[in-house]
Design an enzyme around this catalytic site. Sequence first.
Site, PDB file in Angstrom:
ATOM      1  N   GLU A  57      42.329 -36.917-142.745  1.00 44.58           N
ATOM      2  CA  GLU A  57      43.702 -37.122-142.278  1.00 44.58           C
ATOM      3  C   GLU A  57      44.658 -37.470-143.404  1.00 44.58           C
ATOM      4  OE1 GLU A  57      41.061 -38.059-140.639  1.00 44.58           O
ATOM      5  OE2 GLU A  57      41.338 -36.951-138.769  1.00 44.58           O
ATOM      6  N   HIS A 126      39.396 -43.897-129.034  1.00 48.26           N
ATOM      7  CA  HIS A 126      40.089 -42.626-128.784  1.00 48.26           C
ATOM      8  C   HIS A 126      41.140 -42.751-127.697  1.00 48.26           C
ATOM      9  CE1 HIS A 126      36.291 -41.523-130.651  1.00 48.26           C
ATOM     10  NE2 HIS A 126      36.878 -40.402-131.051  1.00 48.26           N
TER      11      HIS A 126
END
Lengths: 325, 425
Positions: A57, A126
């Site tokens: 990322e 998540h």
Amino acid sequence: MLYRDALNLALDYAMEHDPRVVVLGEDVGFYGGNYRVTDGLYVKYGPKRVIDTPIAENSIVGTAIGMALMGLRPVAEIMTVNFAMLAMDQFVNQMAKLRYMSGGKLFLPLVVRMPQGVAKQLASQHSQSLEHFFASVPGLYVFCASDSISAYHGLLHAIRMDDPVVFLEHVLLYGMDFPSEYVKNFDPFKARILKEGKDITVVSYLKMVHDTLKACEWLEERDGISCEVIDLISLRPIDFETIYESVRKTHRLVVVYEAPKTLGLGAELSARISEELFYYLDAPPLRIAGEEVPIPYNRKLELMAIPTPEKIYERILSWSKSHGL
Amino acid sequence: MSVYLAGAKAMDYEVLMPQFSDTMERGKIVRWLKKEGDYVEKGEVIAEIEAEKAVMELQSFKKGTIKRILVSEGQEVEVGKPIAIMELGERIEKPKLEEKPKLEEKPKVEERKPPPPPKEIEKEKRIELPPGFASPYARLLAKEKGIDLKELQEEGRLPSPTHAKDIEEFEKERYFTPKALELLREYELSLEELLKEFPNKKIDEDLFLAYVEQKGIPRRVPVSSVQKSLISNLSKSFVIPHYHMYEVFDLSLIPWDKEITLTHWLVKIVGDAMQFFERLRAVYKEDHYLVYPSSNVGLAIAVGDELYNPVIKEVNRKSLREIAQEVRELRKRAEEGKLSLEDIRGATLTISNLGMFGIRAFDAVIPYGQVCIIAVGMQEGDGKTHMTFTFDHRVINGFHGALFVKHLKEKVLDKNYIKMLKKGA
């Protein structure tokens, strides 16, 4: 139109009309996107403009910043907001500051898209809502979309801006079907009044907007309490003026959001209202938000950790009763 | 009554809005007697439904568990639309475990019923503080209106903390009599408007009425659901191709009195006559007529401002006394608003009598779904009475109509027949 299709259409339109627009992220190309938002773009525009990246990322955002500085208009996808934590240095120390520190000489036409929020049993790592992380950084623009209209127009607007935009979506919205229409002169900086009302102003954004509308429908039908529902598209800057105008009329404010209550966006909204409109208030502002826990995996506990239409309905009703409405 | 939903589980059964009468198009759920998750036996009443002019009970055709209620109380839907979903079968003892959602499942925005407010909300009390507290906005209002909050709170006339709504209520009580408040709602005027008009004055009924008269403000009269259905049916009646026949009848032979009125006599005589003309007992359907075996005669009855159209069934088999008794019962039920659908359906002809008001002659509108209405005028000194017949031309042509009217004229002058009826009464 499905929410994901609205986003896909916006990307397709932008790429077709501007060769500088590129898409990059994990599995955005050959696979068509983890949530199928970039479906079909790889076939149409090829691997040079739809770029599959490694699972890194920090590099995705860093690379996108580089691309933007050198004249491209990248749209980076991070799989979910939870993984954007790895790129926080790029977000906060580079993306937000480069235009300012170069005295406006550097342009940063960059969008980073990602979904957030509780889906169904994806567990704490998540399921977070982290809009306040980004919305608290000067130099960033933060947009979010609660339906297909704001998804399509909001994303297109973000791609056209010369400033960096963090574009937040919601995992549960992707598969939802919303009415779609072309809105001329769509302005993401203007909050939308989704429903007019006279007793309470209820501000919300992303998926919670729909739960709020449901709850407000019940309040109207069963208890005769009329709510004005406001949907925020831009979370930084926030269109306070629309909210002020509504609260001057209703004298009451409720904010509904999915993130934990403490230090969430609702804290900012109710503080502003208290600062600016103290003498107009007929009750203390109310925040209806997530609990102060990591989101549990168990479905029952998961639903207990965030607002639901029933919860929103009950909270607003009991708050109205204790504060003389 | 039912269809299987595509995509639903094989044992899901849709409960549909039933059609209680030929002309019913929509029904309103008045009350659900069962809630989601309740088990119902076949024939058990699950809901009360209001249609046209009556409240009927809806019985379950199947046994099973009510899974979802689709139409909430107070809502109106068209006939044939699903109002609930049942899972057929015996009583389920154990709740089923939720199925695991698939990852790519399309989340549905469910039409959930509002949650019943939990008991703690019902009991929720407003915050109470010693005198001297008010919301910022309530203070602003009090200042504007010149209200001394603290004093009123100490007297117990305002709660503490005071909110905007309390001040509004207080204003209402201070400046309006209860009757004037009622009128305020009826005329849909705003409180502020009147307070501006009459500053620092108690507004009572007379003052209020004088104000609306001076301003020429219309009063709003709501239309009841009964009248709504009647009005919509009337409008539909007007598209029936109809025509009138005018005739003067000699009713001098009919020995009517307070007990058995002229209307009762006419119901009987007309009902008997209908036995000879099957078209007058017919209902028109697109490609056929439905002919009823007995004569069912409707009556136009006014109760207060409302008009009802109850039916006397099988007039041909009833005596005058029975008919009179039944009409009285129907009127009583109409007054109490308890007419059932059975009471108001099945007529093919209606009698409307305005003679008692001194109306000489008039014509009437055929009730929707019927084929004839007889408008009865005032009986003059010599027993002469104007009657106007309105026929549905699709069922009764001029020839039929003329024969029927001729037959009736002979019947009312048939001494033996009248005597026989009198005896039978």
